[in-house]
Design a protein around this motif. Structure first.
Motif, mmCIF file in Angstrom:
data_model
loop_
_atom_site.group_PDB
_atom_site.id
_atom_site.type_symbol
_atom_site.label_atom_id
_atom_site.label_comp_id
_atom_site.label_asym_id
_atom_site.label_seq_id
_atom_site.Cartn_x
_atom_site.Cartn_y
_atom_site.Cartn_z
ATOM 1 N N LEU A 185 0.919 -1.254 -0.187
ATOM 2 C CA LEU A 185 -0.064 -0.499 -0.255
ATOM 3 C C LEU A 185 1.334 1.249 0.278
ATOM 4 O O LEU A 185 0.650 1.791 -0.661
ATOM 5 N N VAL A 186 1.792 1.348 1.076
ATOM 6 C CA VAL A 186 2.931 2.180 0.873
ATOM 7 C C VAL A 186 3.308 2.865 -0.969
ATOM 8 O O VAL A 186 3.926 3.959 -1.246
ATOM 9 N N GLY A 190 -3.176 -0.285 -4.353
ATOM 10 C CA GLY A 190 -5.007 -0.784 -3.483
ATOM 11 C C GLY A 190 -4.326 -1.861 -3.281
ATOM 12 O O GLY A 190 -3.831 -2.728 -3.292
ATOM 13 N N PRO A 191 -6.226 -2.085 -2.610
ATOM 14 C CA PRO A 191 -5.872 -2.927 -1.649
ATOM 15 C C PRO A 191 -5.862 -4.599 -2.526
ATOM 16 O O PRO A 191 -5.583 -5.652 -2.172
ATOM 17 N N ARG A 197 -0.836 -8.928 -6.421
ATOM 18 C CA ARG A 197 0.916 -8.717 -6.177
ATOM 19 C C ARG A 197 1.452 -9.456 -5.133
ATOM 20 O O ARG A 197 2.707 -9.228 -5.727
ATOM 21 N N VAL A 198 1.262 -9.242 -4.008
ATOM 22 C CA VAL A 198 2.420 -9.847 -2.939
ATOM 23 C C VAL A 198 1.262 -10.739 -2.159
ATOM 24 O O VAL A 198 2.519 -11.652 -2.052
ATOM 25 N N ALA A 202 2.693 -15.468 -2.329
ATOM 26 C CA ALA A 202 3.067 -15.370 -0.496
ATOM 27 C C ALA A 202 2.369 -17.023 -0.212
ATOM 28 O O ALA A 202 3.097 -17.853 -0.231
ATOM 29 N N ALA A 203 1.045 -16.692 -1.091
ATOM 30 C CA ALA A 203 -0.006 -17.616 -0.443
ATOM 31 C C ALA A 203 0.271 -19.140 -1.543
ATOM 32 O O ALA A 203 -0.995 -19.921 -1.660
#
Length: 286
Positions: A185-186, A190-191, A197-198, A202-203
């Motif tokens: 977000l930084v 957006g959410p 993307r993140v 990772a999941a």
């Protein structure tokens, strides 16, 4: 590294006991597969006679006849479409739902989670008649033939694969640090961007585990497929009954067909095993 005489090494009796127990469990698990493989290589008269662990006559004819006795290729295609469709829909919806439950606090969140979990407590046969009536009435109201179609069967499978998928992914998303979302977000995401993307990369192990579960549940399901399909949309789990006629049962072809249709599931499980183990472990720990 400790040797066999080191105090840190397990006792020799424990090692041999472990080997014997694991060997017995492996033999117990592989014995049915061996019987299926042996029976699939026998002529029908040998299968119907007294069982012998080693066949006296080997033949590959059952593997050729399985495609002609019943339209196995058509059933295979139906199962592949239905299982893949149910998996894609279930995982796609579950990712967004699980992310919302894991990352956001909203009214009714606990009730939603308990409702999802409670759906796994009821046997599937309780939902058979209500789902049948829903599909028929929706088809009459919208003009879209859901009953007896692949799409209707996919929607049916979502009723039991989707709740488990959401519950599984909620536990996995909870194990992913929220700092990753905040960093995304930084950086200007957006959410939705943070999720895609993140969090999703990772999941991957958890998502793969859910994919395997949803696919296997749809691939081998019998109860709903026997009621919600027609001759044109029949899946493998129901189509294998076609090897039993009023006068005879082609047991060697049943065994051969069972081995053939198990190849996609077993192959996919072996290829994705490391992701599956990691995903289930993280979900269980959470």
């Amino acid at each position: 590294m400790p040797d066999a005489r080191s105090p840190m090494a397990p006792p020799r009796s424990l090692v041999w006991t472990r080997r014997v127990v694991l060997g017995a469990l492996t033999a117990f698990a592989l014995a049915p597969v061996f019987v299926m493989a042996v029976s699939s290589l026998k002529p029908l008269q040998d299968v119907q006679g007294p069982f012998h662990w080693l066949p006296s006559h080997l033949t590959l004819r059952p593997y050729r006849d399985i495609w002609h006795t019943v339209p196995l290729a058509h059933y295979f295609l139906n199962s592949l479409i239905v299982a893949a469709g149910a998996t894609v829909c279930s995982v796609t919806v579950a990712v967004f739902a699980a992310y919302a439950v894991s990352r956001h606090r909203f009214r009714g969140r606990r009730l939603f989670s308990l409702t999802i979990l409670s759906t796994q407590m009821f046997p599937g046969i309780l939902f058979l008649l209500p789902l049948f009536l829903i599909l028929v009435n929706l088809g009459n109201a919208t003009g879209i033939a859901l009953y007896g179609s692949r799409g209707g069967l996919i929607l049916t499978y979502l009723t039991f694969s989707l709740p488990f998928s959401v519950w599984m992914l909620v536990g996995y998303f909870d194990s992913i640090p929220r700092d990753l979302d905040e960093a995304a977000l930084v950086d200007g995401c957006g959410p939705l961007g943070a999720l895609l993307r993140v969090v999703v990369p990772a999941a991957v192990p958890g998502i793969v585990a859910v994919c395997v579960y949803a696919f296997m549940a749809a691939w081998g399901e019998v109860l709903f497929a026997s009621v919600m399909t027609t001759t044109a949309t029949r899946t493998l789990a129901v189509g294998l009954q076609g090897y039993a006629t009023q006068s005879d049962v082609y047991w060697n072809q049943v065994m051969a067909a069972s081995l053939v249709v198990s190849v996609p599931v077993v192959g996919g499980f072996l290829l994705l095993q490391r992701y599956l183990v990691a995903g289930l472990t993280a979900g269980a720990v959470k």
